[in-house]
Design a protein around this motif. Structure first.
Motif, PDB file in Angstrom:
ATOM      1  N   LYS A  81      87.280  11.080  50.939  1.00 51.22           N
ATOM      2  CA  LYS A  81      87.964  11.444  49.697  1.00 51.22           C
ATOM      3  C   LYS A  81      89.373  11.853  50.077  1.00 51.22           C
ATOM      4  N   VAL A  84      91.714  15.263  49.639  1.00 47.31           N
ATOM      5  CA  VAL A  84      90.908  16.361  49.100  1.00 47.31           C
ATOM      6  C   VAL A  84      90.360  17.171  50.264  1.00 47.31           C
ATOM      7  N   ALA A  88      87.782  22.445  48.881  1.00 46.33           N
ATOM      8  CA  ALA A  88      87.844  22.117  47.455  1.00 46.33           C
ATOM      9  C   ALA A  88      86.582  21.388  47.005  1.00 46.33           C
ATOM     10  N   ILE A  89      86.048  20.520  47.850  1.00 46.15           N
ATOM     11  CA  ILE A  89      84.831  19.785  47.508  1.00 46.15           C
ATOM     12  C   ILE A  89      83.645  20.740  47.393  1.00 46.15           C
ATOM     13  N   GLU A  91      83.804  23.978  46.751  1.00 44.91           N
ATOM     14  CA  GLU A  91      84.025  24.832  45.580  1.00 44.91           C
ATOM     15  C   GLU A  91      83.723  24.109  44.274  1.00 44.91           C
ATOM     16  N   SER A  92      83.864  22.793  44.257  1.00 42.30           N
ATOM     17  CA  SER A  92      83.568  22.043  43.039  1.00 42.30           C
ATOM     18  C   SER A  92      82.075  21.815  42.842  1.00 42.30           C
ATOM     19  N   GLY A  93      81.321  21.682  43.944  1.00 45.05           N
ATOM     20  CA  GLY A  93      79.897  21.398  43.827  1.00 45.05           C
ATOM     21  C   GLY A  93      79.012  22.622  43.859  1.00 45.05           C
ATOM     22  N   TYR A  96      77.457  24.417  40.499  1.00 42.06           N
ATOM     23  CA  TYR A  96      76.291  23.754  39.894  1.00 42.06           C
ATOM     24  C   TYR A  96      75.015  24.130  40.644  1.00 42.06           C
TER      25      TYR A  96
END
Length: 305
Positions: A81, A84, A88-89, A91-93, A96
């Motif tokens: 990616k 990125v 950050a990856i 923190e985004s996943g 959930y």
């Protein structure tokens, strides 16, 4: 307490370093590179990409560089990616997976302890045997089967939940139950066994002989000590659950950290694999430390020393 905490912090740091080292060495000793799977990629381009990310340097240099960046909170950038960062990856996943995991933990503690205590109090009766039968079934049914059955009943037949995504609170109920089904069954059996053992202790008979109400004897004296094995199991369990399950997240279409971790392994994304592995390791160490502290709160007879 302070001395004990400092010892555990040092132990935790050594554990995390060990996890980083082993994971780093295993990944970098696999044949190929993160760019090997790219079809039609010229050797010159592949070499340029490896040089850009420092993969052409000696393994020792790469290792020291990663440790130095890790201390600064830099987990590197994803190789697949572009542009990125690994942080950050994650923190985004993670939000959930954390929502699903925390709800699953609530299910595990609520249902598992309740049915375990109920079965212990109804020992050798029909309700006890039915509870143990259901708990045994729960430990044998895989999570993806539970997830599929949930979607079949509540989505296809009843139409009250969506089949994909996580837009509202009710969308997390199915994944949380699917992830926690095994642990609910396990905690039920564990609580029942521990409760039966505690109920045979002399201090329980003494409490009953003093005329204490049954509710006080069960909750303040019996259940409190019976929860020690449960606390031992729940430490690693919480760390595992809140970091997601690839299968369940895939079935429900949730972009959690479990799905990201599996994808990073397939893509040989070194930075993301290390980042997620270390993240899980830190959570696991923290949960184990929390469990050790809870031991003393649950049973004052246990001392830190």
């Amino acid at each position: 307490m302070l001395k004990y905490t400092l010892k555990r912090i040092v132990s935790a740091a050594l554990t995390i370093w060990f996890v980083i080292t082993i994971t780093f060495l295993i990944m970098h000793n696999l044949p190929g590179s993160p760019f090997t799977s790219a079809r039609g990629l010229p050797d010159e381009t592949r070499a340029a990409l490896e040089a850009k990310y420092g993969l052409d340097k000696p393994l020792g240099i790469q290792y020291l560089t990663y440790l130095f960046n890790f201390v600064k909170g830099d987990f590197g950038v994803s190789y697949h990616k572009r542009g990125v960062t690994t942080r950050a990856i994650i923190e985004s996943g993670f939000p959930y997976s954390a929502k699903i995991g925390l709800l699953a933990v609530a299910f595990i503690l609520g249902f598992g302890i309740f049915f375990g205590v109920y079965a212990a109090l109804r020992h050798n009766r029909l309700s006890d045997r039915v509870s143990m039968l259901l708990a045994t079934l729960g430990t044998t049914i895989p999570s993806f089967v539970v997830a599929t059955l949930y979607l079949y009943v509540f989505n296809k037949k009843l139409g009250i939940v969506p089949s994909y995504g996580a837009e509202s609170f009710r969308d997390y109920i199915g994944p949380a139950f699917a992830i926690g089904a095994f642990s609910i069954a396990f905690i039920t059996r564990l609580t029942r066994t521990s409760m039966l053992e505690v109920l045979q202790q002399d201090y329980i008979r003494t409490a009953k002989a003093k005329g204490l109400p049954s509710f006080v004897v069960m909750t303040r004296h019996a259940l409190r000590n019976a929860l020690i094995p449960v606390a031992t199991y729940m430490g690693p369990c919480v760390a595992s659950i809140v970091t997601g399950s690839f299968v369940v997240e895939k079935v429900f279409g949730i972009p959690g950290i479990g799905c990201l971790f599996t994808t990073s392994i397939l893509n040989r994304d070194y930075s993301l694999i290390l980042g997620v592995t270390v993240f899980y390791g830190v959570l696991l160490v923290l949960m184990v430390l929390l469990v050790d502290i809870l031991y003393v709160l649950i049973d004052p007879r246990i001392k830190f020393d």
